[in-house]
Every structure is written in C-alpha cells, then in structure tokens.
Design an enzyme around this catalytic site. Structure first.
Site, PDB file in Angstrom:
ATOM      1  N   HIS A 181       0.912   2.571  23.876  1.00  0.00           N
ATOM      2  CA  HIS A 181      -0.417   2.676  24.466  1.00  0.00           C
ATOM      3  C   HIS A 181      -0.413   2.537  25.977  1.00  0.00           C
ATOM      4  CE1 HIS A 181       0.550  -1.507  23.961  1.00  0.00           C
ATOM      5  NE2 HIS A 181      -0.480  -1.891  24.672  1.00  0.00           N
ATOM      6  N   CYS A 182       0.764   2.387  26.606  1.00  0.00           N
ATOM      7  CA  CYS A 182       0.795   2.129  28.058  1.00  0.00           C
ATOM      8  C   CYS A 182       1.609   3.151  28.844  1.00  0.00           C
ATOM      9  CB  CYS A 182       1.351   0.728  28.320  1.00  0.00           C
ATOM     10  SG  CYS A 182       0.239  -0.604  27.822  1.00  0.00           S
ATOM     11  N   ILE A 183       2.908   3.192  28.614  1.00  0.00           N
ATOM     12  CA  ILE A 183       3.793   3.968  29.491  1.00  0.00           C
ATOM     13  C   ILE A 183       3.463   5.456  29.513  1.00  0.00           C
ATOM     14  CG2 ILE A 183       6.198   4.503  30.048  1.00  0.00           C
ATOM     15  CD1 ILE A 183       7.009   1.889  28.811  1.00  0.00           C
TER      16      ILE A 183
END
Length: 454
Positions: free
Chosen positions: A274-276
């Site tokens: 969900h981030c990178i």
C-alpha cells in the site's frame, strides 16, 4: 489556549475522551485496538458492513490482529464498530485512515478523504481534534480539510484542531507494531500540535512532533520514495548482472560486509503493498504543480513496473533451454501476496506476472497458503491449488514470487522441475535447474548433466 483546547486536553489526560477511527483496514483496525487497550472508548467507522459484523463477532480479518485479541477488545465494551457516520457527533478526536489509491492515469485519488470530510462537516462536534493518517501529497491536510471547515466559519486551533500523522504500518512485522513504531505528527497550529502530541502519546511509545502537517506529509513520502528508488537501482543492477553473467546476490552479500556507507537492498519481481508503488507518484504529481519534474521518481517507477516483464522474459528463455515454448507450458506460481507470510494482495507484482503468463498463452496456476484466491483482470475468481508435491512435479516450470517462510524449499528444490527464483529463496540449494533473477541462465544440457551426476 481557549476553553475548547483545555476541555479536550483534560479529557485526553483522563482518558475520558471518546476517540474515533474512520477506515478499519490495515491501518485503522490496529490503531483502534491499541486505543482501546490503552483505556479509551473508541468508535470505529467503516462503510463495509461485512467488516463491522466480523469485528462484532470478534473475528479479525487483519493478519496482525489475532481474533483472540479482537475478541478481548470487544469484551471491554469500549469499542463500538459502526457504519453510521452520525456517530461522529459523540467523538472528541478522530483519526482518518482511509485508502488513497492512484487513478488509472497515476494521479492521486483523494475521494475517500473528501467523503470523510463531508461527513465531518455534517456531524462534527465543536472542539474536535482531526488527524489525517492516510498517505497523501504535501498540502492535503490544509487543502482538503482545513479549507473546507473554515469555509463553514470554523476557526482552526479554536473550533477544531487539525493534525497529520502518517501511518507506518508494516504488515506481519513481528518486531514493530502500532505501539512501538515512532509516530511523526504535525499540527496546523501550536494548539493543534500540542493536542495531537498529547493524544498519540497515550497509545504510541514515541511521538515525533514536527513544525507543520506538510513536513509530516513529506516525511512519509520521503521514506517510501527512498525505498522505491533504491529498489529500482538494485533491480537494474540485477538485470545488468544477468547480462554480464554475475550473481547479483553474491555481489550484495559481499558489499554488505562493509560496516559503513552501504545499506543492502534486494531485487525482486516488482514492488507491492500500500506504500512503495503509490507514494512516490503522489510526490511526483504534486511536484509538477511547482514546475518540478522528478526524474528519479519516474525512472524508479518505470524500472520497478518493468520487473514482471523481466521475470516472464527470463522464464521464456529458461523454457527455451528445455526445448519448450512459454505458450501452452504449465506454470506454477509460488506465492501471490505482495510480501511473505500475509494474505495481502494489494499491488502485488505476482498479479501482473500471472496476467503476463496468461497473455503469453501459458497454462498458469498458483499456490499460496495465505492468499487463497484473487480476481483476475477479467473479474474471474482464481483459487490457489492445493499443496501437492506430486502435482508440482508435473509443471513445466515453477516460479517463486513470494517467499513465504512455511514453504518447504528443500523438497520443492529436489522435485527436478525448472525453478525461477525471484527472491533467492532457494539460496541453500544451488542446483542447476534453479535459476535466480540477477544471474545468467545456465544451459539446460549442463543442468541435466549435473543432475544426473548428483
């Protein structure tokens, strides 16, 4: 400081403040659970009625929150999960933990935040503390929340208080959790920061105050853009080493013996979670509004996005060594989740690898002990096959994408099936039919000869 500030501060210190969490996913549910554990009454809001029903039964859908722990929290009587935004009327401090995906054009989709703000405008209690935790671009807190509430005549720092504190959730991390992961927080005013710091200090071990929400927003993007760029670099190095006949994994092992000035990153089939895959694009998009074009971010995104293609091309080359075409070959993907030992499929590179194999005409199945099904690009549900070593022997190729710790690598390695290892998971089994990314392909004739000798 005004009366609203002092009233809320007293409620926080005495733990009589009613806290709220909007969005009960990978970020929100663990946060709400920690709040309850530290003695607060918590209202959890999520529009997914299925999630609310499971929480009420004490049944967790988040890997890091065991059902036993959730049941214990529900047993306190201090956690109220609901789909009703009207519950905002009883909340003294709310944390917003909703998704912030990218659109098809790779632009920020802040619609979930906008929806929550509309409900806050309708139901907010005077003197409420609002903390946005969703990852987003610098300026979001002021632009999407502060401006909207001030347009109604509310004054920030007096009628409501506003902070940004980026989530730092790492699913399945056994060392760091909501309580012991340091928390950055920035407030719109001095009073906002003071309240935010006081509140989060009640259920987070270390709180790191910064001068503004923009600094807090930027810090999260820096953390993950740093990782994206470095992963892209090592992915490119892996492809270079493949071309040069050098083992990138051995190179990394050698380089990391340097006790200073080097931090190891490892290649893989792409980036997920969900981030990178998302955060750097938020930063790149916002920077363009200032006529600043980040070549590092765009190049890193392109490099990482192309890794599934590299894996598929390498598979085709390996199959060619066995006089087989990728078309009509039977391929088994090991691991579909984006990281080991969880079921989370968000942005998993395995999904793209699966589709690329299918588009190439291969017969593709997968095994994952955690992610037991997913929907393909046509909306069809694809289920994991059973763990069956005899069946595994029948595949033309096995492709390790997610290195779950409970896979029996030794047994799988000795099945004799060509293996594409994208994670160096078979490092203890240097067999000639096991092919790592970041290393050149050994000719199949050599592999067969070595197997017969062994």
């Amino acid at each position: 400081m005004n009366k609203q500030y002092q009233t809320l501060l007293n409620a926080i210190e005495s733990k009589t403040a009613v806290l709220g969490v909007v969005g009960l996913g990978y970020v929100g549910l663990p946060l709400a659970v920690e709040m309850v554990k530290q003695g607060f009454k918590v209202v959890g809001i999520d529009l997914d009625a299925g999630k609310i029903e499971r929480i009420q039964r004490g049944e967790s859908y988040i890997h890091d929150i065991p059902s036993e722990s959730l049941a214990e929290v529900m047993g306190t009587g201090r956690f109220k999960p609901t789909t009703d935004y009207a519950s905002l009327q009883e909340i003294d401090a709310v944390s917003i933990c909703v998704p912030t995906p990218l659109s098809e054009n790779q632009d920020p989709d802040t619609s979930y935040i906008v929806t929550v703000v509309e409900q806050i405008k309708r139901y907010m209690k005077k003197g409420i503390l609002i903390t946005l935790e969703s990852t987003t671009y610098p300026g979001t807190t002021e632009e999407l929340i502060q401006r909207e509430l001030e347009a109604l005549g509310h004054v920030v720092g007096e009628d409501f208080f506003l902070c940004f504190s980026p989530e730092r959730v790492d699913p399945s991390n056994v060392k760091f959790n909501t309580f012991n992961t340091p928390k950055v927080i920035g407030g719109t005013t001095e009073a906002c920061l003071a309240l935010g710091n006081a509140l989060y200090s009640k259920y987070v071990q270390t709180v790191v105050p910064v001068s503004s929400p923009k600094v807090a927003e930027m810090s999260k993007l820096l953390e993950n853009t740093f990782r994206s760029v470095n992963i892209a670099f090592i992915n490119e190095m892996a492809m270079m080493c493949d071309r040069m006949g050098i083992d990138i994994w051995e190179v990394i092992d050698a380089a990391k013996t340097k006790p200073f000035g080097f931090m190891p990153f490892y290649p893989g089939p792409g980036i997920g979670g969900h981030c990178i895959p998302l955060d750097p694009m938020y930063l790149s998009w916002k920077a363009k509004g200032f006529r600043f074009y980040s070549q590092f971010i765009e190049l890193a995104q392109s490099t990482n996005d192309n890794m599934p293609y590299y894996v598929v091309n390498k598979t085709s080359k390996i199959l060619n060594e066995y006089a087989k075409s990728i078309k009509k070959s039977n391929i088994l993907i090991l691991g579909m989740a984006y990281k080991p030992d969880i079921s989370d499929l968000r942005e998993s590179p395995a999904l793209e690898v699966y589709e690329l194999y299918k588009d190439s005409g291969a017969q593709v199945e997968y095994y994952d002990p955690y992610a037991t099904s997913f929907r393909d690009k046509h909306g069809r549900t694809v289920h994991s096959v059973e763990y069956n070593l005899e069946k595994f022997k029948s595949y033309d190729c096995i492709v390790l994408v997610t290195n779950h710790s409970n896979l029996d690598y030794g047994t799988i390695a000795h099945l004799g099936v060509p293996i594409v290892d994208t994670r160096n998971a078979f490092r203890d089994y240097p067999l000639p039919h096991i092919y790592k990314i970041g290393h050149s392909v050994q000719h199949a004739a050599e592999a067969d000869e070595a197997l017969s000798v062994g």
